[in-house]
Design a protein around this motif. Structure first.
Motif, PDB file in Angstrom:
ATOM      1  N   HIS A  20       0.855  -1.195   0.000  1.00 56.03           N
ATOM      2  CA  HIS A  20       0.000   0.000   0.000  1.00 56.03           C
ATOM      3  C   HIS A  20       0.884   1.235   0.000  1.00 56.03           C
ATOM      4  O   HIS A  20       1.995   1.228   0.536  1.00 56.03           O
ATOM      5  CB  HIS A  20      -0.916   0.020   1.223  1.00 56.03           C
ATOM      6  CG  HIS A  20      -1.883   1.169   1.229  1.00 56.03           C
ATOM      7  ND1 HIS A  20      -3.078   1.140   0.566  1.00 56.03           N
ATOM      8  CD2 HIS A  20      -1.798   2.404   1.793  1.00 56.03           C
ATOM      9  CE1 HIS A  20      -3.699   2.284   0.722  1.00 56.03           C
ATOM     10  NE2 HIS A  20      -2.950   3.071   1.465  1.00 56.03           N
ATOM     11  N   ASP A  21       0.368   2.299  -0.618  1.00 52.02           N
ATOM     12  CA  ASP A  21       1.118   3.545  -0.713  1.00 52.02           C
ATOM     13  C   ASP A  21       0.152   4.720  -0.578  1.00 52.02           C
ATOM     14  O   ASP A  21      -0.687   4.937  -1.453  1.00 52.02           O
ATOM     15  CB  ASP A  21       1.848   3.600  -2.057  1.00 52.02           C
ATOM     16  CG  ASP A  21       2.786   4.803  -2.146  1.00 52.02           C
ATOM     17  OD1 ASP A  21       2.921   5.531  -1.142  1.00 52.02           O
ATOM     18  OD2 ASP A  21       3.382   5.014  -3.213  1.00 52.02           O
ATOM     19  N   PHE A  35      -7.443   2.166   5.515  1.00 55.01           N
ATOM     20  CA  PHE A  35      -7.491   1.146   4.478  1.00 55.01           C
ATOM     21  C   PHE A  35      -7.272  -0.230   5.112  1.00 55.01           C
ATOM     22  O   PHE A  35      -6.984  -0.345   6.309  1.00 55.01           O
ATOM     23  CB  PHE A  35      -6.428   1.415   3.402  1.00 55.01           C
ATOM     24  CG  PHE A  35      -5.018   1.457   3.920  1.00 55.01           C
ATOM     25  CD1 PHE A  35      -4.231   0.312   3.971  1.00 55.01           C
ATOM     26  CD2 PHE A  35      -4.474   2.652   4.379  1.00 55.01           C
ATOM     27  CE1 PHE A  35      -2.935   0.356   4.451  1.00 55.01           C
ATOM     28  CE2 PHE A  35      -3.178   2.705   4.872  1.00 55.01           C
ATOM     29  CZ  PHE A  35      -2.408   1.553   4.907  1.00 55.01           C
ATOM     30  N   GLU A  36      -7.401  -1.267   4.306  1.00 51.35           N
ATOM     31  CA  GLU A  36      -7.169  -2.627   4.771  1.00 51.35           C
ATOM     32  C   GLU A  36      -6.566  -3.441   3.637  1.00 51.35           C
ATOM     33  O   GLU A  36      -6.708  -3.112   2.458  1.00 51.35           O
ATOM     34  CB  GLU A  36      -8.474  -3.267   5.260  1.00 51.35           C
ATOM     35  CG  GLU A  36      -9.536  -3.415   4.203  1.00 51.35           C
ATOM     36  CD  GLU A  36     -10.830  -3.989   4.758  1.00 51.35           C
ATOM     37  OE1 GLU A  36     -11.362  -4.936   4.146  1.00 51.35           O
ATOM     38  OE2 GLU A  36     -11.292  -3.485   5.804  1.00 51.35           O
ATOM     39  N   PHE A  37      -5.869  -4.517   4.009  1.00 49.12           N
ATOM     40  CA  PHE A  37      -5.316  -5.418   3.007  1.00 49.12           C
ATOM     41  C   PHE A  37      -5.255  -6.828   3.592  1.00 49.12           C
ATOM     42  O   PHE A  37      -5.268  -7.021   4.811  1.00 49.12           O
ATOM     43  CB  PHE A  37      -3.917  -4.965   2.556  1.00 49.12           C
ATOM     44  CG  PHE A  37      -2.874  -4.963   3.647  1.00 49.12           C
ATOM     45  CD1 PHE A  37      -2.108  -6.090   3.913  1.00 49.12           C
ATOM     46  CD2 PHE A  37      -2.656  -3.816   4.410  1.00 49.12           C
ATOM     47  CE1 PHE A  37      -1.144  -6.079   4.900  1.00 49.12           C
ATOM     48  CE2 PHE A  37      -1.696  -3.803   5.413  1.00 49.12           C
ATOM     49  CZ  PHE A  37      -0.940  -4.940   5.655  1.00 49.12           C
ATOM     50  N   MET A  38      -5.187  -7.824   2.702  1.00 56.14           N
ATOM     51  CA  MET A  38      -5.133  -9.223   3.122  1.00 56.14           C
ATOM     52  C   MET A  38      -3.688  -9.699   3.095  1.00 56.14           C
ATOM     53  O   MET A  38      -2.934  -9.404   2.159  1.00 56.14           O
ATOM     54  CB  MET A  38      -5.992 -10.097   2.206  1.00 56.14           C
ATOM     55  CG  MET A  38      -6.024 -11.566   2.623  1.00 56.14           C
ATOM     56  SD  MET A  38      -7.201 -12.547   1.659  1.00 56.14           S
ATOM     57  CE  MET A  38      -8.746 -11.851   2.273  1.00 56.14           C
ATOM     58  N   HIS A  49       5.790  -7.262   8.845  1.00 58.65           N
ATOM     59  CA  HIS A  49       5.410  -6.240   7.877  1.00 58.65           C
ATOM     60  C   HIS A  49       5.909  -4.888   8.371  1.00 58.65           C
ATOM     61  O   HIS A  49       5.924  -4.616   9.572  1.00 58.65           O
ATOM     62  CB  HIS A  49       3.893  -6.202   7.691  1.00 58.65           C
ATOM     63  CG  HIS A  49       3.346  -7.373   6.931  1.00 58.65           C
ATOM     64  ND1 HIS A  49       3.460  -8.670   7.391  1.00 58.65           N
ATOM     65  CD2 HIS A  49       2.688  -7.438   5.736  1.00 58.65           C
ATOM     66  CE1 HIS A  49       2.888  -9.494   6.507  1.00 58.65           C
ATOM     67  NE2 HIS A  49       2.417  -8.769   5.508  1.00 58.65           N
ATOM     68  N   ARG A  50       6.303  -4.029   7.437  1.00 60.33           N
ATOM     69  CA  ARG A  50       6.855  -2.714   7.786  1.00 60.33           C
ATOM     70  C   ARG A  50       5.916  -1.610   7.327  1.00 60.33           C
ATOM     71  O   ARG A  50       5.376  -1.649   6.220  1.00 60.33           O
ATOM     72  CB  ARG A  50       8.243  -2.518   7.171  1.00 60.33           C
ATOM     73  CG  ARG A  50       9.309  -3.355   7.856  1.00 60.33           C
ATOM     74  CD  ARG A  50      10.669  -3.152   7.210  1.00 60.33           C
ATOM     75  NE  ARG A  50      11.143  -1.782   7.299  1.00 60.33           N
ATOM     76  CZ  ARG A  50      11.707  -1.254   8.380  1.00 60.33           C
ATOM     77  NH1 ARG A  50      11.852  -1.983   9.475  1.00 60.33           N
ATOM     78  NH2 ARG A  50      12.131  -0.006   8.377  1.00 60.33           N
ATOM     79  N   PHE A  51       5.751  -0.620   8.211  1.00 57.05           N
ATOM     80  CA  PHE A  51       4.915   0.553   7.950  1.00 57.05           C
ATOM     81  C   PHE A  51       5.820   1.780   8.096  1.00 57.05           C
ATOM     82  O   PHE A  51       6.214   2.128   9.211  1.00 57.05           O
ATOM     83  CB  PHE A  51       3.745   0.624   8.934  1.00 57.05           C
ATOM     84  CG  PHE A  51       2.888  -0.614   8.944  1.00 57.05           C
ATOM     85  CD1 PHE A  51       1.698  -0.656   8.242  1.00 57.05           C
ATOM     86  CD2 PHE A  51       3.275  -1.742   9.665  1.00 57.05           C
ATOM     87  CE1 PHE A  51       0.895  -1.791   8.253  1.00 57.05           C
ATOM     88  CE2 PHE A  51       2.482  -2.885   9.674  1.00 57.05           C
ATOM     89  CZ  PHE A  51       1.296  -2.903   8.960  1.00 57.05           C
ATOM     90  N   CYS A  52       6.151   2.428   6.984  1.00 57.07           N
ATOM     91  CA  CYS A  52       7.116   3.534   7.000  1.00 57.07           C
ATOM     92  C   CYS A  52       6.436   4.847   6.629  1.00 57.07           C
ATOM     93  O   CYS A  52       5.832   4.967   5.550  1.00 57.07           O
ATOM     94  CB  CYS A  52       8.258   3.251   6.033  1.00 57.07           C
ATOM     95  SG  CYS A  52       9.357   1.917   6.594  1.00 57.07           S
ATOM     96  N   PHE A  53       6.561   5.837   7.532  1.00 54.28           N
ATOM     97  CA  PHE A  53       6.024   7.178   7.314  1.00 54.28           C
ATOM     98  C   PHE A  53       7.147   8.107   6.846  1.00 54.28           C
ATOM     99  O   PHE A  53       8.294   7.974   7.281  1.00 54.28           O
ATOM    100  CB  PHE A  53       5.424   7.749   8.599  1.00 54.28           C
ATOM    101  CG  PHE A  53       4.141   7.093   9.024  1.00 54.28           C
ATOM    102  CD1 PHE A  53       2.917   7.595   8.602  1.00 54.28           C
ATOM    103  CD2 PHE A  53       4.153   5.977   9.846  1.00 54.28           C
ATOM    104  CE1 PHE A  53       1.739   7.007   8.987  1.00 54.28           C
ATOM    105  CE2 PHE A  53       2.978   5.377  10.247  1.00 54.28           C
ATOM    106  CZ  PHE A  53       1.762   5.894   9.815  1.00 54.28           C
TER     107      PHE A  53
END
Length: 213
Positions: free
Chosen positions: A81-82, A91-94, A101-105
């Motif tokens: 996701h971007d 948002f959501e994803f499967m 998993h990495r979430f980068c701001f």
């Protein structure tokens, strides 16, 4: 007093509810240029719900809709996701690959931003291989629906709370700016009036001096 049958029923319900528990992460942090978070997801096929809201900047005089960027990647480094230049997103994803998993701001503004970040992982264990009684299936299905409804309410409440906090801070900053603007305008008006009085007095003094001569 609860008899043995009621006690066993209570234990049974507790054990039934355990598989419905969800992993959740909700934090509020101050970001300079960038910030990354990691979250381990144990099962493929789980649904991950993500939301963030840019609450405020580090100065009450700054207000813009520049927002921040958020990139989500799976354990293999593939982008899932971007979000670009957003002050809030949901948002959501499967999950296709279990693991970290990495979430980068990324913050492109020159100011520190306070961000509210929320991650929920929805997982439901199936009991087809364990349930022997034909009545267990509908019971577990109803429990799953109830859990999903409660979770959706909690997720929406957190989202709305973050949005409300952001709006309250924006309103407060706008009020401060309006007060400062009014004070500056009043000071400018007073200064202009004082200059006008001074010029008028000088003008009258010159006229009186000229008439005496």
């Amino acid at each position: 007093m609860m008899d043995g049958r009621g006690l066993r029923l209570g234990y049974f319900l507790v054990l039934c509810l355990v598989p419905f528990l969800r992993h959740a992460v909700a934090i509020r942090f101050v970001m300079d240029r960038g910030e990354c978070f990691s979250h381990n997801i144990d099962y493929e096929g789980d649904t991950v719900h993500v939301s963030f809201v840019v609450i405020k900047a580090d100065t009450p005089w700054h207000y813009s809709e520049d927002g921040v960027d958020l990139v989500v990647k799976d354990p293999n480094g593939n982008q899932l996701h971007d979000s670009r230049a957003k002050v809030s997103d949901k948002f959501e994803f499967m999950v296709q690959k279990r693991g970290v998993h990495r979430f980068c701001f990324t913050n492109k503004s020159p100011y520190h931003e306070t961000v509210d970040f929320d991650v929920h992982v929805g997982h439901f264990s199936y009991f087809d291989q364990h349930a022997k009684d034909e009545h267990f299936g509908p019971l577990f299905e109803q429990m799953r629906k109830l859990d999903e409804d409660l979770y959706n309410i909690q997720f929406e409440q957190h989202w709305l709370t973050a949005q409300t906090d952001r709006q309250a801070i924006l309103n407060e900053n706008m009020s401060k700016r309006a007060i400062h603007k009014a004070l500056l305008e009043s000071a400018a008006l007073i200064a202009a009036s004082a200059v006008q009085v001074y010029l008028l007095r000088r003008l009258f003094e010159r006229k009186l001096g000229a008439s005496r001569v």
